[in-house]
Enzyme design. Structure first.
Site, PDB file in Angstrom:
ATOM      1  N   HIS A   1      -9.271   4.742  -2.363  1.00  0.00           N
ATOM      2  CA  HIS A   1      -8.040   4.432  -1.605  1.00  0.00           C
ATOM      3  C   HIS A   1      -7.411   5.716  -1.062  1.00  0.00           C
ATOM      4  O   HIS A   1      -6.839   6.507  -1.807  1.00  0.00           O
ATOM      5  CB  HIS A   1      -7.035   3.710  -2.509  1.00  0.00           C
ATOM      6  CG  HIS A   1      -5.836   3.191  -1.771  1.00  0.00           C
ATOM      7  ND1 HIS A   1      -5.475   1.858  -1.757  1.00  0.00           N
ATOM      8  CD2 HIS A   1      -4.905   3.819  -1.012  1.00  0.00           C
ATOM      9  CE1 HIS A   1      -4.385   1.693  -1.034  1.00  0.00           C
ATOM     10  NE2 HIS A   1      -4.012   2.870  -0.571  1.00  0.00           N
TER      11      HIS A   1
ATOM     12  N   HIS B   1      -5.661   7.438   2.914  1.00  0.00           N
ATOM     13  CA  HIS B   1      -5.284   7.211   4.326  1.00  0.00           C
ATOM     14  C   HIS B   1      -5.665   8.464   5.097  1.00  0.00           C
ATOM     15  O   HIS B   1      -4.861   9.390   5.250  1.00  0.00           O
ATOM     16  CB  HIS B   1      -3.783   6.953   4.439  1.00  0.00           C
ATOM     17  CG  HIS B   1      -3.331   5.720   3.729  1.00  0.00           C
ATOM     18  ND1 HIS B   1      -2.963   4.565   4.394  1.00  0.00           N
ATOM     19  CD2 HIS B   1      -3.226   5.437   2.407  1.00  0.00           C
ATOM     20  CE1 HIS B   1      -2.632   3.632   3.509  1.00  0.00           C
ATOM     21  NE2 HIS B   1      -2.780   4.138   2.293  1.00  0.00           N
TER      22      HIS B   1
ATOM     23  N   GLN C   1       0.288  -1.069   8.605  1.00  0.00           N
ATOM     24  CA  GLN C   1       1.381  -0.339   7.927  1.00  0.00           C
ATOM     25  C   GLN C   1       2.745  -1.015   8.088  1.00  0.00           C
ATOM     26  O   GLN C   1       3.540  -1.058   7.158  1.00  0.00           O
ATOM     27  CB  GLN C   1       1.449   1.088   8.484  1.00  0.00           C
ATOM     28  CG  GLN C   1       2.588   1.936   7.955  1.00  0.00           C
ATOM     29  CD  GLN C   1       2.358   2.421   6.532  1.00  0.00           C
ATOM     30  OE1 GLN C   1       1.569   3.327   6.304  1.00  0.00           O
ATOM     31  NE2 GLN C   1       3.020   1.808   5.568  1.00  0.00           N
TER      32      GLN C   1
ATOM     33  N   HIS D   1      -2.600  -3.705   0.364  1.00  0.00           N
ATOM     34  CA  HIS D   1      -1.502  -2.967  -0.264  1.00  0.00           C
ATOM     35  C   HIS D   1      -0.581  -4.035  -0.846  1.00  0.00           C
ATOM     36  O   HIS D   1       0.197  -4.655  -0.119  1.00  0.00           O
ATOM     37  CB  HIS D   1      -0.761  -2.129   0.778  1.00  0.00           C
ATOM     38  CG  HIS D   1      -1.403  -0.824   1.068  1.00  0.00           C
ATOM     39  ND1 HIS D   1      -2.637  -0.718   1.633  1.00  0.00           N
ATOM     40  CD2 HIS D   1      -0.974   0.460   0.834  1.00  0.00           C
ATOM     41  CE1 HIS D   1      -2.949   0.567   1.756  1.00  0.00           C
ATOM     42  NE2 HIS D   1      -1.967   1.294   1.278  1.00  0.00           N
TER      43      HIS D   1
ATOM     44  N   GLU E   1       3.545  -3.019  -3.605  1.00  0.00           N
ATOM     45  CA  GLU E   1       3.797  -1.593  -3.844  1.00  0.00           C
ATOM     46  C   GLU E   1       5.298  -1.362  -3.787  1.00  0.00           C
ATOM     47  O   GLU E   1       5.839  -0.773  -2.847  1.00  0.00           O
ATOM     48  CB  GLU E   1       3.073  -0.730  -2.790  1.00  0.00           C
ATOM     49  CG  GLU E   1       3.144   0.756  -3.098  1.00  0.00           C
ATOM     50  CD  GLU E   1       2.569   1.618  -1.990  1.00  0.00           C
ATOM     51  OE1 GLU E   1       2.175   1.080  -0.941  1.00  0.00           O
ATOM     52  OE2 GLU E   1       2.524   2.852  -2.172  1.00  0.00           O
TER      53      GLU E   1
ATOM     54  N   ASP F   1      -4.763   8.029  -2.615  1.00  0.00           N
ATOM     55  CA  ASP F   1      -3.834   7.393  -1.683  1.00  0.00           C
ATOM     56  C   ASP F   1      -3.439   8.331  -0.541  1.00  0.00           C
ATOM     57  O   ASP F   1      -3.632   8.020   0.621  1.00  0.00           O
ATOM     58  CB  ASP F   1      -2.587   6.871  -2.410  1.00  0.00           C
ATOM     59  CG  ASP F   1      -1.823   5.837  -1.594  1.00  0.00           C
ATOM     60  OD1 ASP F   1      -2.311   5.439  -0.518  1.00  0.00           O
ATOM     61  OD2 ASP F   1      -0.741   5.412  -2.038  1.00  0.00           O
TER      62      ASP F   1
HETATM   63 FE   FE2 Z   1      -2.096   3.313   0.416  1.00  0.00          FE
END
Ligand code: FE2
Length: 411
Positions: free
Chosen positions: A55, A57, A150, A208, A211, A307
């Protein structure tokens, strides 16, 4: 090529590893070099399958402070900072940063990366660029791309169409962000949409999921229920699930039955979750990390990811998977001897299951010769001392050569 005297995954019975035509040909004790064969005596050093980043980005990596620093350290200010940085995105900028970041991972023995890529961009610039880069990066790492909304699927203009377009372009995995959608109805609908999109196009799913430190955030039950009902099972992954930290135990007891039936995977991001979590608390302050130990003890597959690598959400990171294991074990009260020895599985075997790459992953005869060598006799030592990477071998070729760190105490 022959690597002699390898301690494979903590096995004290040392083995020799013969690599031929890019594959593990023979793994056994007592192999001798053949005429003209290069031989390297590892002297009992630890061999593992390469690390797997489950995971991250990459589209946002290496952008911390540009154009602004996340002063509060919260997830939501991170999203705001990223909103400003997105205006400056172009293909060359993305290419440069992604290549640098994949090299950082390579330098730490990571050869498989699942990256979420933001598709709440009408031009889908990052998605196009990173999909284009998969081939050119293949010598360093295998990249798996998630279509990641996102700013939401239903809460962002044309969110559904952008997701469909990203999948059409070649995204390997369908994402969602139910806790960030405007309403609970949107949250459920976004998951239904993502699951159907994945099922219709034979894609994996990585959400996701919850979170947030909101005990009422219940995207996970919807995701697991759909995974079960649609027969998607371990094709589905719930990333983060930090709200689970705050769920009441009676609810988790009930939820666990569904999770086990659903067989979905979990990804925790211990560094970023503890950094972003608990921000609305005074004291006691929640850790904001999912129930790693409980999930593991219930037989569910959990892996760890970074992440963020030096971006608006997390101002540190260099691709070293040791850090997420070290922190993850500490935070989740998993510091028993066996937990520590086996800690590497969170960033190897477990992560490989999540990425569905087990058919070509592992130090086993017949599989592609991908492995790493650490300057330690076992993983306990490697974790404790952040041992140097001595070799990273990919498709039978040494792609990284490291050296033992040396410090002398002079008094
Ligand atoms: Fe993430």
């Amino acid at each position: 090529m022959l690597f002699q005297n390898a301690c494979i995954e903590n096995d004290r019975c040392l083995k020799d590893i013969r690599i031929q035509d890019g594959k593990f040909k023979t793994i056994a004790a007592g192999l001798k070099p053949e005429a003209g064969e290069e031989a390297i005596d590892l002297g009992g050093k630890l061999v593992l399958p390469p690390f797997v980043e489950s995971h991250v980005h990459l589209d946002a990596c290496l952008t911390a402070g540009d154009p602004c620093w996340n002063m509060s350290g919260t997830l939501f200010e991170g999203i705001e900072c990223w909103g400003k940085r997105k205006d400056k995105l172009n293909a060359q900028d993305i290419r440069d940063r992604v290549r640098r970041c994949v090299k950082l991972y390579a330098a730490h023995g990571c050869q498989f990366i699942r990256t979420h890529v933001d598709v709440t961009d009408p031009n889908l610039t990052a998605m196009k660029t990173i999909l284009d880069m998969k081939d050119e990066l293949a010598d360093l790492a295998e990249i798996q791309v998630v279509a990641f909304p996102q700013d939401g699927i239903l809460s962002f203009p044309n969110g559904r169409d952008l997701m469909k377009e990203a999948v059409k372009m070649g995204a390997d995995v369908v994402g969602a962000i139910p806790h960030y959608e405007f309403t609970r109805e949107y949250s459920v609908e976004s998951l239904n949409f993502a699951m159907k999109l994945a099922a219709d196009n034979d894609r994996l799913v990585d959400v996701h999921c919850d979170e947030i430190d909101d005990e009422a955030s219940r995207g996970l039950e919807t995701l697991a229920c759909r995974a079960l009902e649609m027969g998607m099972y371990d094709k589905v992954t719930a990333s983060h699930t930090t709200a689970m930290h705050s769920y009441n135990n009676a609810y988790v007891l009930k939820l666990m039955r569904l999770l086990k039936l659903s067989r979905i995977n979990f990804v925790s991001n211990p560094l970023v979750n503890i950094h972003l979590g608990g921000r609305a608390d005074t004291y006691p302050m929640r850790r904001g990390v999912t129930r790693i130990r409980e999930l593991t003890e219930n037989g569910l597959n959990v892996s760890f990811g970074n992440d963020d690598i030096f971006d608006p959400w997390y101002p540190m990171g260099n691709g070293n998977m040791r850090d997420v294991v070290y922190q993850g074990l500490n935070i989740s009260h998993m510091m028993g001897y066996e937990d520590i020895c086996g800690g590497y599985k969170f960033v190897t075997e477990n992560a490989a299951k999540t990425l569905h790459i087990t058919d070509h992953y592992g130090v086993q005869e017949g599989k592609p010769a991908n492995m790493i060598v650490l300057d330690a006799p076992d993983y306990y030592d490697a974790l404790n001392n952040d041992s140097a990477l001595l070799y990273s071998v990919r498709a039978g070729k040494v792609i990284v050569r490291g050296h033992a760190a040396k410090t002398e105490v002079l008094v």
